[in-house]
Design a protein around this motif. Structure first.
Motif, short mmCIF file in Angstrom:
data_model
loop_
_atom_site.label_atom_id
_atom_site.label_comp_id
_atom_site.label_asym_id
_atom_site.label_seq_id
_atom_site.Cartn_x
_atom_site.Cartn_y
_atom_site.Cartn_z
N ASP A 10 -42.42 -0.08 -8.61
CA ASP A 10 -42.27 0.78 -9.70
C ASP A 10 -41.02 1.50 -9.60
O ASP A 10 -40.68 2.73 -9.63
N ASN B 123 -40.84 -20.06 -13.13
CA ASN B 123 -40.61 -18.91 -12.82
C ASN B 123 -39.91 -18.05 -13.71
O ASN B 123 -39.38 -17.05 -13.59
N ASP C 78 -38.72 -3.61 -11.00
CA ASP C 78 -39.59 -4.15 -10.02
C ASP C 78 -40.78 -3.52 -10.06
O ASP C 78 -41.06 -2.29 -9.81
N LYS C 79 -41.72 -3.87 -10.84
CA LYS C 79 -43.32 -3.45 -11.29
C LYS C 79 -43.95 -3.19 -9.93
O LYS C 79 -44.59 -2.10 -9.88
N ALA C 80 -43.99 -3.89 -8.84
CA ALA C 80 -44.79 -3.59 -7.44
C ALA C 80 -44.18 -2.21 -6.75
O ALA C 80 -44.94 -1.59 -6.33
N ARG D 57 -39.20 -10.35 -19.67
CA ARG D 57 -40.40 -9.96 -19.02
C ARG D 57 -41.08 -11.04 -18.16
O ARG D 57 -41.26 -12.02 -18.73
N TYR D 58 -41.43 -10.98 -16.92
CA TYR D 58 -41.92 -11.98 -16.21
C TYR D 58 -43.51 -11.80 -16.13
O TYR D 58 -44.00 -11.00 -16.33
N ILE D 59 -44.15 -12.93 -15.38
CA ILE D 59 -45.57 -13.08 -15.43
C ILE D 59 -46.12 -11.95 -14.45
O ILE D 59 -47.17 -11.61 -14.58
N ASN D 60 -45.40 -11.44 -13.44
CA ASN D 60 -45.65 -10.35 -12.62
C ASN D 60 -45.30 -9.02 -13.21
O ASN D 60 -45.44 -7.92 -12.30
N ASP D 61 -44.97 -9.08 -14.54
CA ASP D 61 -44.53 -7.74 -15.17
C ASP D 61 -43.14 -7.19 -14.67
O ASP D 61 -42.70 -6.01 -15.09
N ASP D 62 -42.52 -7.98 -13.83
CA ASP D 62 -40.98 -7.45 -13.49
C ASP D 62 -40.03 -7.65 -14.80
O ASP D 62 -40.48 -8.57 -15.61
N ARG D 63 -39.22 -6.86 -14.95
CA ARG D 63 -38.34 -7.12 -15.96
C ARG D 63 -36.91 -7.05 -15.60
O ARG D 63 -36.44 -6.55 -14.60
#
Length: 208
Positions: A129, A60, A125-127, A90-96
């Protein structure tokens, strides 16, 4: 001589019988030992608990690390927002995640700085935005000469709104007032804002 021959023959027959019986006894003993060993192995196998597969926890952590980050938001080829920070994960779900101080600058149509935000850290939070800045958040509106203090602030680029449900303090250099409250909604340039739950007003004679 015939008597001696008969005795030898009887002894030989007796020896053959003994040898055959001994062989049969040895054979039966081996069979019994084999059965006992096999039974023991089956018993041990039946009592042994089946091995559980090892549980592997998924990774994770960050998949990318970037230094000296600069993010620019433009409209009609004009710079509107600039975000800078020394480090980004940066994480796999594109959160930063921004573990070090974050600085955000908002510009007016003429390209002039109108509002700045500074915080100890932040994340994206990518989800949803939405950018979230945390820790000693300070917002300065240069045009209105106001300063906002809060522990956490959210900025949504799509709606160009800034908001928080945390405590807020607004200091006005023009009027010498301090406004206190819980929660705030504002335009991203802080030209307009409203405190959700005002808790007090304090007048300062000498300004900020």
């Amino acid at each position: 001589m015939s008597e001696l021959y008969r005795v030898k023959h009887e002894i030989s027959s007796w020896l053959r019988v003994c040898v055959n019986r001994l062989r049969l006894l040895i054979h039966c003993s081996f069979i019994w030992v084999g059965i006992s060993v096999l039974s023991s192995l089956l018993l041990l196998t039946g009592c042994e608990k089946p091995k559980q597969p090892k549980k592997i926890n998924p990774y994770n952590g960050p998949i990318e690390e970037i230094n000296d980050v600069k993010l620019l938001y433009s409209e009609a080829a004009k710079l509107k927002v600039k975000l800078t920070t020394p480090k980004q994960f940066r994480y796999i779900n594109d959160d930063r995640r921004y573990p070090k101080p974050v600085n955000i600058v908002f510009y007016n149509p003429a390209g002039e700085e109108i509002t700045t935000i500074r915080s100890d850290s932040g994340r994206y939070d990518k989800a949803k935005d939405v950018y979230v800045v945390m820790g000693n958040v300070v917002v300065v509106n240069k045009q209105k000469q106001e300063k906002l203090l809060t522990p956490e602030l959210n900025w949504k680029p799509q709606t160009k709104k800034v908001f928080t449900d945390k405590r807020v303090t607004i200091l006005s250099q023009l009027t010498g007032e301090k406004l206190y409250g819980i929660g705030l909604d504002a335009n991203q340039d802080f030209s307009q804002y409203s405190i959700r739950k005002p808790t007090g007003i304090f007048n300062m004679e000498n300004g900020i």
